[in-house]
Motif scaffolding. Structure first.
Motif, short mmCIF file in Angstrom:
data_model
loop_
_atom_site.label_atom_id
_atom_site.label_comp_id
_atom_site.label_asym_id
_atom_site.label_seq_id
_atom_site.Cartn_x
_atom_site.Cartn_y
_atom_site.Cartn_z
N HIS A 89 10.85 72.16 6.67
CA HIS A 89 10.05 73.05 5.82
C HIS A 89 8.84 73.58 6.58
CE1 HIS A 89 8.94 74.13 1.47
NE2 HIS A 89 8.17 74.84 2.28
N HIS A 130 6.73 77.58 7.65
CA HIS A 130 6.64 79.02 7.40
C HIS A 130 6.04 79.70 8.62
CE1 HIS A 130 7.60 78.67 3.12
NE2 HIS A 130 6.83 77.60 3.10
N LYS A 164 15.51 81.31 -1.34
CA LYS A 164 14.43 80.46 -1.86
C LYS A 164 13.90 81.00 -3.17
CE LYS A 164 10.59 77.71 -1.52
NZ LYS A 164 9.65 77.85 -0.40
N ASP A 168 5.90 71.77 5.31
CA ASP A 168 5.29 73.01 4.81
C ASP A 168 4.25 73.54 5.80
OD1 ASP A 168 5.39 75.06 3.02
OD2 ASP A 168 4.50 73.97 1.33
ZN LIG Z 1 6.69 76.14 1.66
#
Ligand SMILES: [Zn+2]
Length: 466
Positions: free
Chosen positions: A83, A85, A205, A372
């Motif tokens: 995970h 970005h 997503k 994340d």
């Molecule tokens: Zn995320």
């Protein structure tokens, strides 16, 4: 022109030579979290980009190619962060929808910086032994990131989702190619999935945001339509859902992957059974839950790994006391004024999230490690080691944590590549991390990296960020 052709030829010969080389890691301890096996005094033979064989005891030197002594070392599959970005840098300016600092640094400058530092981010992942990552949502240029990574030797393998399908919009992130797209009807959802499908995403997503204006049931038909259309195109769906009832609805509608933990209440047995019956993979992303609050309240707890291997510009930006007070957004002012409240909110989140993770792990749900990274304060690359610490606090054993970040994470990565990474087995891709100390004694040793092997190419750890 002739020179250029010759140069290309020479370069391609060099590349071929690197890849064709046969190497063997000799005498180390192989840890294969997929089945929990530990093989002392093993030899891993790598031929080109693949693991040819894993053998025990003395081997015929003629079959080994170049030998790399690994006595006293520990050999694992390369780590996978499921995970991240890439459209976010992890710095203070990367989410103007959450903390608007456009007056200090315009968001378009932030995006330009992000685009020009992709290779830097790729190398930081490799430095941390992370040989594959999953980008779980971003602008359409995410697909170019995947292409670039897959053409770059010194980069992790990358799987991607495109823009997030959401119940809410985020205008401040929209510079023409928004990472989050508000979808209002099931038909719009189907049309958007068809547009995404042309880019062959690894995942679709859904950003299932629930609040008093957006109850679980109101967005549910859009979730259902997104799932049906994605599955019709044989694309898996990952859903952001942090409340128990949102997560339950997402899995009932067919979510393949749940991202983030349930943080509003303890999960119940029916929820655990639901995930088990649907073979849903869950990615807990524990670290991100502390990093916004800690950054905004000037309580950031970056680990030594993050200090050493994170991007220094990103880290320097995270000191909110350097921002002129009149330019601080209200959210940061509040966090600074009420540090105790901010910290107790984080504590409360973990008091729910950590036992929930333990319960899922004990029930045999497939947990894939993920951070994340890219969100404010969550550092691309080394954030994974903070995630390991939090998984340990939840009560997972070192072997379980390593399984989450290798074999389980490979399942989330998916596709043809997902079936060839995450294990040390004959025929698997030669993506490995070699440690100086035993991570089964203490998961903290997972960052004690001697060398990283990606696609059969050896990188001494200390050389990677030079
Ligand atoms: Zn995320």
């Amino acid at each position: 022109m002739k020179f250029r052709v010759a140069l290309v030829l020479v370069l391609s010969l060099v590349t071929t030579a690197i890849h064709a080389e046969k190497i063997s890691l000799v005498g180390g301890t192989v840890i294969n979290p997929a089945d929990g096996k530990v093989l002392p005094n093993a030899t891993v033979v790598i031929d080109g980009d693949k693991i040819e064989r894993v053998a025990m005891g003395r081997q015929d030197a003629a079959t080994l190619g170049k030998q790399i002594p690994c006595v006293g070392k520990f050999i694992l599959p390369g780590y996978i962060d499921t995970h991240v970005h890439f459209f976010q840098s992890g710095d203070l300016f990367t989410r103007p929808d959450g903390a608007d600092l456009n007056s200090v640094r315009p968001y378009k400058d932030e995006v330009a910086w992000v685009k020009s530092h992709l290779n830097d981010v790729f190398e930081r992942y490799l430095r941390c032994g992370i040989t594959s990552v999953v980008d779980v949502g971003g602008p359409f240029w995410n697909f170019e990131v995947r292409k670039t990574a897959n053409e770059t030797a010194k980069a992790p393998r990358v799987a991607v989702a495109g823009p997030l399908i959401s119940s809410v919009s985020r205008e401040k992130l929209d510079l023409g190619d928004p990472p989050i797209v508000k979808i209002d009807t099931p038909d719009q959802a189907r049309e958007f999935v068809r547009k995404l499908a042309q880019q062959k995403p690894d995942l679709v997503k859904i950003w299932y945001i629930v609040d008093k204006d957006h109850p679980v049931e109101s967005f549910r038909p859009i979730v259902r339509a997104t799932m049906e259309e994605s599955h019709a195109h044989k694309i898996r769906v990952a859903v952001h859902a942090t409340e128990l009832e949102t997560a339950r609805a997402a899995v009932e509608e067919g979510a393949d992957v749940l991202v983030h933990s349930v943080i509003d209440k303890p999960i119940d047995d029916a929820f655990v059974k639901l995930l088990k019956d649907h073979h849903t993979i869950l990615c807990p992303t524990l670290v991100v839950f502390e990093r916004y609050g800690r950054t905004f309240s000037h309580q950031l707890n970056l680990t030594p790994e993050e200090q050493k291997w994170g991007n220094p510009e990103v880290i320097a930006s995270l000191d909110v006391t350097k921002i002129p007070p009149d330019k601080l957004p209200q959210r940061i002012k509040d966090a600074l004024a009420k540090t105790d409240e901010t910290m107790s909110r984080i504590k409360k989140t973990y008091e729910v999230a950590l036992p929930n993770l333990k319960k899922l792990e004990d029930a045999g749900i497939t947990i894939a490690a993920g951070t994340d990274a890219g969100n404010i304060g969550t550092i691309h690359g080394p954030a994974l080691f903070r995630e390991f610490q939090l998984m340990k606090e939840a009560g997972l054993t070192p072997m379980q944590i390593l399984q989450c970040t290798t074999a389980n994470a490979a399942k989330l990565f998916g596709g043809d590549i997902g079936g060839r990474i995450g294990k040390i087995e004959d025929g698997y891709l030669a993506d490995l991390v070699v440690l100086n100390s035993n991570p089964l004694d203490d998961i903290a040793h997972a960052s004690d990296i001697d060398m990283v092997i990606k696609n059969g190419v050896v990188y001494p750890a200390a050389s990677i960020l030079q």
